[in-house]
Motif scaffolding. Structure first.
Motif, short mmCIF file in Angstrom:
data_model
loop_
_atom_site.label_atom_id
_atom_site.label_comp_id
_atom_site.label_asym_id
_atom_site.label_seq_id
_atom_site.Cartn_x
_atom_site.Cartn_y
_atom_site.Cartn_z
N GLN A 141 -8.85 54.37 -87.08
CA GLN A 141 -10.03 53.98 -86.30
C GLN A 141 -11.06 55.11 -86.20
OE1 GLN A 141 -8.33 52.53 -82.61
NE2 GLN A 141 -7.90 50.56 -83.54
N MET A 142 -11.38 55.69 -87.34
CA MET A 142 -12.37 56.77 -87.41
C MET A 142 -13.72 56.22 -87.85
SD MET A 142 -10.40 59.79 -89.40
CE MET A 142 -8.88 60.48 -88.80
N VAL A 143 -14.76 56.94 -87.46
CA VAL A 143 -16.11 56.66 -87.94
C VAL A 143 -16.43 57.69 -89.01
CG1 VAL A 143 -18.55 56.50 -87.33
CG2 VAL A 143 -16.81 55.83 -85.65
N LEU A 144 -16.85 57.22 -90.19
CA LEU A 144 -17.26 58.11 -91.27
C LEU A 144 -18.73 57.88 -91.56
CD1 LEU A 144 -14.28 57.73 -93.81
CD2 LEU A 144 -14.51 59.31 -91.86
N VAL A 145 -19.48 58.99 -91.63
CA VAL A 145 -20.93 58.91 -91.80
C VAL A 145 -21.35 59.80 -92.97
CG1 VAL A 145 -23.17 59.34 -90.69
CG2 VAL A 145 -21.22 58.58 -89.32
N GLU A 146 -22.19 59.28 -93.84
CA GLU A 146 -22.79 60.09 -94.90
C GLU A 146 -24.17 60.54 -94.44
OE1 GLU A 146 -20.75 57.93 -98.78
OE2 GLU A 146 -22.84 57.45 -98.28
N CYS A 147 -24.51 61.78 -94.76
CA CYS A 147 -25.77 62.38 -94.30
C CYS A 147 -26.38 63.21 -95.43
CB CYS A 147 -25.47 63.25 -93.08
SG CYS A 147 -26.83 64.25 -92.50
N ARG A 148 -27.67 63.08 -95.62
CA ARG A 148 -28.34 63.82 -96.70
C ARG A 148 -28.64 65.26 -96.35
NH1 ARG A 148 -33.99 63.92 -95.78
NH2 ARG A 148 -34.58 62.54 -94.07
N PHE A 149 -28.62 65.59 -95.06
CA PHE A 149 -28.99 66.94 -94.63
C PHE A 149 -27.91 67.96 -94.95
CE2 PHE A 149 -31.26 64.45 -91.16
CZ PHE A 149 -32.48 64.47 -91.82
N SER A 150 -28.32 69.22 -95.04
CA SER A 150 -27.36 70.32 -95.13
C SER A 150 -26.59 70.40 -93.81
CB SER A 150 -28.08 71.65 -95.38
OG SER A 150 -28.85 72.00 -94.24
N MET A 151 -25.48 71.10 -93.82
CA MET A 151 -24.73 71.26 -92.57
C MET A 151 -25.60 71.97 -91.55
SD MET A 151 -20.79 71.92 -93.90
CE MET A 151 -20.50 73.17 -92.72
N PHE A 152 -26.34 72.98 -91.97
CA PHE A 152 -27.20 73.73 -91.06
C PHE A 152 -28.22 72.82 -90.38
CE2 PHE A 152 -30.99 76.23 -90.12
CZ PHE A 152 -30.46 77.29 -89.41
#
Length: 114
Positions: A88-99
């Motif tokens: 039951q986890m939420v996984l999200v893709e993001c274009r930004f750098s970690m910073f």
């Protein structure tokens, strides 16, 4: 902050766990070192990482982390989704750098672990 707001701030794409968007996250931790993640003992945590493999999901499972953001345009693979759904986890893709992701979330009020 609700996971829904986190996704909005990061202009992210929800890959798994859409039904859990009303969960609260209070703290953020960014790392590609899963050994560092395993040292954490905190609730309502979101992990921001660029390490997109099954070990990331397994580590989050052991650390009771329910939301993971994959930064740097990293793509989530089907085996990762299968395990995340099971826990039951939420996984999200993001274009930004970690910073940049951390900066945006910090500005919005997400607290650091340290």
């Amino acid at each position: 902050m609700k996971v829904r707001k986190l996704v909005e701030i990061l202009e992210g794409k929800i890959v798994c766990g859409e039904e859990f968007l009303e969960r609260e996250v209070e703290y953020g931790f960014a790392s590609d070192l899963m050994s560092d993640v395993l040292t954490l003992d905190i609730d309502k945590l979101v992990l921001i990482t660029g390490l997109n493999n099954l070990q990331t999901i397994r580590t989050a499972e052991m650390a009771d982390i329910e939301c993971i953001v994959f930064a740097r345009n990293k793509r989530i693979h089907p085996p990762m989704i299968d395990v995340a759904l099971e826990h039951q986890m939420v996984l999200v893709e993001c274009r930004f750098s970690m910073f940049r992701a951390v900066a945006r979330l910090s500005e919005a009020g997400l607290k650091p672990v340290y």
